[in-house]
Design an enzyme around this catalytic site. Structure first.
Site, PDB file in Angstrom:
ATOM      1  N   ARG A 105       0.847  -1.181   0.000  1.00  0.00           N
ATOM      2  CA  ARG A 105       0.000   0.000   0.000  1.00  0.00           C
ATOM      3  C   ARG A 105       0.886   1.235   0.000  1.00  0.00           C
ATOM      4  O   ARG A 105       1.712   1.406   0.902  1.00  0.00           O
ATOM      5  CB  ARG A 105      -0.823  -0.047   1.301  1.00  0.00           C
ATOM      6  CG  ARG A 105      -2.155   0.558   1.199  1.00  0.00           C
ATOM      7  CD  ARG A 105      -2.980   0.171   2.384  1.00  0.00           C
ATOM      8  NE  ARG A 105      -2.448   0.651   3.650  1.00  0.00           N
ATOM      9  CZ  ARG A 105      -3.204   1.091   4.630  1.00  0.00           C
ATOM     10  NH1 ARG A 105      -4.519   1.107   4.494  1.00  0.00           N
ATOM     11  NH2 ARG A 105      -2.692   1.486   5.756  1.00  0.00           N
ATOM     12  N   THR A 109      -0.829   7.584  -0.869  1.00  0.00           N
ATOM     13  CA  THR A 109      -2.149   7.517  -1.519  1.00  0.00           C
ATOM     14  C   THR A 109      -3.032   6.424  -0.929  1.00  0.00           C
ATOM     15  O   THR A 109      -4.238   6.405  -1.188  1.00  0.00           O
ATOM     16  CB  THR A 109      -1.993   7.209  -3.015  1.00  0.00           C
ATOM     17  OG1 THR A 109      -1.408   5.894  -3.132  1.00  0.00           O
ATOM     18  CG2 THR A 109      -1.084   8.215  -3.707  1.00  0.00           C
ATOM     19  N   ASP A 201       0.953  -2.308  12.172  1.00  0.00           N
ATOM     20  CA  ASP A 201       1.296  -2.791  10.832  1.00  0.00           C
ATOM     21  C   ASP A 201       1.656  -4.270  10.913  1.00  0.00           C
ATOM     22  O   ASP A 201       2.678  -4.654  11.490  1.00  0.00           O
ATOM     23  CB  ASP A 201       2.478  -1.983  10.277  1.00  0.00           C
ATOM     24  CG  ASP A 201       2.701  -2.281   8.813  1.00  0.00           C
ATOM     25  OD1 ASP A 201       2.609  -1.356   8.001  1.00  0.00           O
ATOM     26  OD2 ASP A 201       2.948  -3.461   8.467  1.00  0.00           O
ATOM     27  N   ASP A 204       5.092  -5.443   9.374  1.00  0.00           N
ATOM     28  CA  ASP A 204       6.231  -5.001  10.183  1.00  0.00           C
ATOM     29  C   ASP A 204       6.338  -5.796  11.480  1.00  0.00           C
ATOM     30  O   ASP A 204       7.441  -6.119  11.931  1.00  0.00           O
ATOM     31  CB  ASP A 204       6.101  -3.505  10.499  1.00  0.00           C
ATOM     32  CG  ASP A 204       6.447  -2.634   9.291  1.00  0.00           C
ATOM     33  OD1 ASP A 204       7.076  -3.147   8.352  1.00  0.00           O
ATOM     34  OD2 ASP A 204       6.074  -1.447   9.302  1.00  0.00           O
TER      35      ASP A 204
END
Ligand SMILES: O=P(O)(O)OC[C@H]1O[C@H](OP(=O)(O)OP(=O)(O)O)[C@H](O)[C@@H]1O
Ligand SMILES: O=c1cc[nH]c(=O)[nH]1
Ligand SMILES: [Mg+2]
Length: 210
Positions: A105, A109, A201, A204
């Site tokens: 991603r 944006t 995340d 991560d």
């Protein structure tokens, strides 16, 4: 909630999800939890696989018993975070094939960017379960399913651990024929596109790249 969406609120899944969300859970434990939750979710998501009768001999006698009726599965994790779910689901269905779709991603944006795709050659003979721990805006999941549909699989299901209501709405509108399995639908997305409360995340935390 839409009939296409299944929330897996089994106590074992909910218990593990609590530790997955906790910011003090380190990568090793986080990976283990993602794998365990994926395994439990796979058990539920394959509940309707058809069975057929076979005959075997136990040490005591012949008996009629059941096996899964020749249905072939493929798991397709969305890289990177979906990789964390692969070992768990393969423990449940070891004969399944595994395809990969690479999407990240864009942080500005929030649009998904495709960088890799490798699907089993016989995917048109298989039922596909797409794996990604997070469905946030829904963009990555929607694009992954669109890519897989081009290869004409027999069916597609999508398995995520945490979804945002915004992602569920966008995904079910884009792919009304794809069942969505999740362990939780959280409150909302924040201004950076992260699920609240979520778990941060996922990629991560799985790979220790925080
Ligand atoms: O629903 P969306 O708004 O598209 O967001 C969800 C996507 O974001 C995360 O991947 P990320 O882009 O962080 O890539 P990574 O797995 O490589 O970390 C997650 O694993 C999903 O693929
Ligand atoms: O909360 C989120 C949203 C997208 N991707 C993640 O890994 N976490
Ligand atoms: Mg990530």
């Amino acid at each position: 909630m839409n009939k296409q969406v299944f929330i897996m609120d089994h106590p074992l899944i909910q218990h593990k999800l609590t530790f997955l969300r906790d910011k003090n859970t380190g990568s090793k434990e986080f990976r283990e939890l993602v794998g365990e939750i994926a395994m439990l979710m796979c058990y539920e998501a394959t509940r309707d696989l058809p069975l057929e009768e076979t005959t075997i001999e136990t040490p005591i006698s012949k008996t009629k018993t059941k096996v899964i009726a020749g249905r072939k599965l493929a798991f397709v994790p969305i890289l990177r975070a979906g990789l964390g779910m692969v070992d768990g689901v393969l423990r449940m269905v070891p004969a399944a094939k595994v395809g990969h779709i690479g999407l990240y991603r864009d942080h500005e944006t929030l649009q998904p960017v495709e960088y890799y795709s490798k699907l089993p050659l016989d995917i048109n003979e298989r039922e596909v379960i797409v794996l990604d721990p997070m469905l946030a805006t829904g963009g990555s999941g929607i694009d992954a399913v669109t890519i897989i549909k081009r290869s004409n699989p027999k069916s597609i299901r999508f398995m995520c651990i945490i979804a945002a209501p915004e992602g569920v709405k966008a995904f079910t509108a884009a792919h009304p024929d794809v069942e969505l399995y999740c362990a939780a639908v959280d409150d909302h997305l924040n201004e950076n596109g992260y699920i609240v409360p979520g778990l941060g995340d996922a990629g991560d935390r799985i790979f220790g790249t925080l």
